[in-house]
Write a protein that holds these residues in place. Structure first.
Motif, PDB file in Angstrom:
ATOM      1  N   UNK A   4      35.908   1.434  74.435  1.00  0.00           N
ATOM      2  CA  UNK A   4      36.766   0.257  74.418  1.00  0.00           C
ATOM      3  C   UNK A   4      37.349  -0.049  75.798  1.00  0.00           C
ATOM      4  N   UNK A   5      37.711   0.965  76.541  1.00  0.00           N
ATOM      5  CA  UNK A   5      38.360   0.760  77.840  1.00  0.00           C
ATOM      6  C   UNK A   5      37.519  -0.108  78.772  1.00  0.00           C
ATOM      7  N   UNK A   6      36.228   0.174  78.978  1.00  0.00           N
ATOM      8  CA  UNK A   6      35.460  -0.702  79.864  1.00  0.00           C
ATOM      9  C   UNK A   6      35.270  -2.112  79.309  1.00  0.00           C
ATOM     10  N   UNK A   7      35.220  -2.251  77.982  1.00  0.00           N
ATOM     11  CA  UNK A   7      35.087  -3.585  77.390  1.00  0.00           C
ATOM     12  C   UNK A   7      36.321  -4.414  77.693  1.00  0.00           C
ATOM     13  N   UNK A   8      37.498  -3.819  77.515  1.00  0.00           N
ATOM     14  CA  UNK A   8      38.745  -4.533  77.786  1.00  0.00           C
ATOM     15  C   UNK A   8      38.881  -4.819  79.280  1.00  0.00           C
ATOM     16  N   UNK A   9      38.536  -3.852  80.119  1.00  0.00           N
ATOM     17  CA  UNK A   9      38.596  -4.060  81.580  1.00  0.00           C
ATOM     18  C   UNK A   9      37.635  -5.166  81.992  1.00  0.00           C
ATOM     19  N   UNK A  10      36.457  -5.209  81.394  1.00  0.00           N
ATOM     20  CA  UNK A  10      35.483  -6.251  81.685  1.00  0.00           C
ATOM     21  C   UNK A  10      36.029  -7.626  81.323  1.00  0.00           C
ATOM     22  N   UNK A  11      36.708  -7.715  80.189  1.00  0.00           N
ATOM     23  CA  UNK A  11      37.301  -8.995  79.781  1.00  0.00           C
ATOM     24  C   UNK A  11      38.334  -9.452  80.792  1.00  0.00           C
ATOM     25  N   UNK A  12      39.172  -8.524  81.240  1.00  0.00           N
ATOM     26  CA  UNK A  12      40.207  -8.889  82.213  1.00  0.00           C
ATOM     27  C   UNK A  12      39.595  -9.347  83.536  1.00  0.00           C
ATOM     28  N   UNK A  13      38.598  -8.621  84.021  1.00  0.00           N
ATOM     29  CA  UNK A  13      37.959  -8.986  85.293  1.00  0.00           C
ATOM     30  C   UNK A  13      37.272 -10.338  85.182  1.00  0.00           C
ATOM     31  N   UNK A  14      36.543 -10.564  84.087  1.00  0.00           N
ATOM     32  CA  UNK A  14      35.838 -11.827  83.912  1.00  0.00           C
ATOM     33  C   UNK A  14      36.776 -13.010  83.762  1.00  0.00           C
ATOM     34  N   UNK A  15      37.943 -12.786  83.162  1.00  0.00           N
ATOM     35  CA  UNK A  15      38.912 -13.877  83.044  1.00  0.00           C
ATOM     36  C   UNK A  15      39.486 -14.245  84.405  1.00  0.00           C
ATOM     37  N   UNK A  16      39.693 -13.248  85.251  1.00  0.00           N
ATOM     38  CA  UNK A  16      40.301 -13.501  86.556  1.00  0.00           C
ATOM     39  C   UNK A  16      39.317 -14.173  87.518  1.00  0.00           C
ATOM     40  N   UNK A  17      38.026 -13.811  87.403  1.00  0.00           N
ATOM     41  CA  UNK A  17      37.018 -14.397  88.289  1.00  0.00           C
ATOM     42  C   UNK A  17      36.993 -15.909  88.123  1.00  0.00           C
ATOM     43  N   UNK A  18      37.254 -16.614  89.166  1.00  0.00           N
ATOM     44  CA  UNK A  18      37.150 -18.066  89.149  1.00  0.00           C
ATOM     45  C   UNK A  18      38.203 -18.772  88.323  1.00  0.00           C
ATOM     46  N   UNK A  19      39.206 -18.052  87.862  1.00  0.00           N
ATOM     47  CA  UNK A  19      40.202 -18.669  86.995  1.00  0.00           C
ATOM     48  C   UNK A  19      41.317 -19.364  87.768  1.00  0.00           C
ATOM     49  N   UNK A  20      41.458 -19.051  89.031  1.00  0.00           N
ATOM     50  CA  UNK A  20      42.562 -19.604  89.799  1.00  0.00           C
ATOM     51  C   UNK A  20      42.093 -20.781  90.637  1.00  0.00           C
ATOM     52  N   UNK A  21      42.801 -21.867  90.521  1.00  0.00           N
ATOM     53  CA  UNK A  21      42.437 -23.087  91.239  1.00  0.00           C
ATOM     54  C   UNK A  21      42.749 -22.972  92.720  1.00  0.00           C
ATOM     55  N   UNK A  22      43.821 -22.281  93.049  1.00  0.00           N
ATOM     56  CA  UNK A  22      44.249 -22.149  94.439  1.00  0.00           C
ATOM     57  C   UNK A  22      44.364 -20.671  94.809  1.00  0.00           C
ATOM     58  N   UNK A  23      44.082 -20.330  96.074  1.00  0.00           N
ATOM     59  CA  UNK A  23      44.154 -18.923  96.504  1.00  0.00           C
ATOM     60  C   UNK A  23      45.539 -18.306  96.317  1.00  0.00           C
ATOM     61  N   UNK A  24      46.577 -19.100  96.435  1.00  0.00           N
ATOM     62  CA  UNK A  24      47.946 -18.591  96.294  1.00  0.00           C
ATOM     63  C   UNK A  24      48.183 -18.027  94.891  1.00  0.00           C
ATOM     64  N   UNK A  25      47.428 -18.504  93.916  1.00  0.00           N
ATOM     65  CA  UNK A  25      47.588 -18.024  92.540  1.00  0.00           C
ATOM     66  C   UNK A  25      47.215 -16.554  92.407  1.00  0.00           C
ATOM     67  N   UNK A  26      46.295 -16.083  93.242  1.00  0.00           N
ATOM     68  CA  UNK A  26      45.921 -14.666  93.220  1.00  0.00           C
ATOM     69  C   UNK A  26      47.132 -13.815  93.612  1.00  0.00           C
ATOM     70  N   UNK A  27      47.863 -14.273  94.629  1.00  0.00           N
ATOM     71  CA  UNK A  27      49.074 -13.569  95.066  1.00  0.00           C
ATOM     72  C   UNK A  27      50.115 -13.588  93.951  1.00  0.00           C
TER      73      UNK A  27
END
Length: 192
Positions: free
Chosen positions: A122-145
């Motif tokens: 389960x741990x890698x599945x949940x981590x994969x979901x989090x990483x995939x949601x973050x990839x390309x999800x932010x419109x502006x670079x400041x949102x990453x900060x």
């Protein structure tokens, strides 16, 4: 008629999510990411992140809210109801069987060993979901900060989720206003 066909398709998909999901809502979000964002391309990563964020902030179970919001987005109330009902049926049946046979399962060595393996998967599945949601999800670079700061505030300073959401709303408004006044968008500054 098309709405009912869409509702039946979503019912089947969310029924399968419910059958083959272990680890709670985040693993269902990972399956939604794979199917709707990567394979069918019916929703973007950013839209799934928005739906997940709203689903987490509403009362009730996060994944029930996410299923309802996604179904409603796709085809209205009938599709929303189909998603939630279909997703709930498999775990309800499994939970009923486990509850009925609880003492047998609890004392069975093979079941306990199998659950150890399931937890490890389960741990890698949940981590994969989090990483995939973050990839390309932010419109502006400041949102990453902003996301990193919110993560730090939550993890190390125990700042409440409500406070983080309020900070996120205010920061999001300010960040978008800043970039709109500058006339830039992430797509303008991204070399790819």
């Amino acid at each position: 008629m098309k709405n009912w066909k869409q509702a039946l398709t979503l019912f089947r998909q969310f029924f399968l999510f419910g059958c083959f999901t272990f680890g709670g809502g985040w693993s269902i979000v990972a399956q939604m990411q794979k199917l709707y964002v990567e394979r069918e391309k019916t929703i973007t990563s950013q839209e799934l992140l928005d739906i997940t964020s709203v689903g987490r902030s509403l009362p009730g179970t996060m994944i029930g809210n996410v299923a309802f919001l996604y179904g409603y987005r796709v085809g209205g109330l009938a599709c929303a109801a189909a998603c939630v009902i279909a997703m709930v049926i498999p775990p309800m049946v499994v939970l009923s069987v486990i509850t009925y046979c609880y003492t047998i399962f609890r004392e069975n060595l093979w079941v306990m060993r199998a659950m150890t393996g399931v937890r490890a998967a389960i741990v890698p599945i949940i981590a994969s979901a989090a990483v995939n949601l973050v990839k390309g999800a932010f419109r502006f670079p400041t949102c990453v900060i902003l996301a990193a700061a919110a993560f730090g505030l939550y993890l190390f300073f125990n700042v409440s989720c409500v406070t983080l959401v309020v900070i996120g709303v205010i920061s999001g408004i300010l960040i978008c206003e800043y970039y709109e006044r500058r006339g830039t968008d992430r797509r303008d500054s991204d070399p790819s």
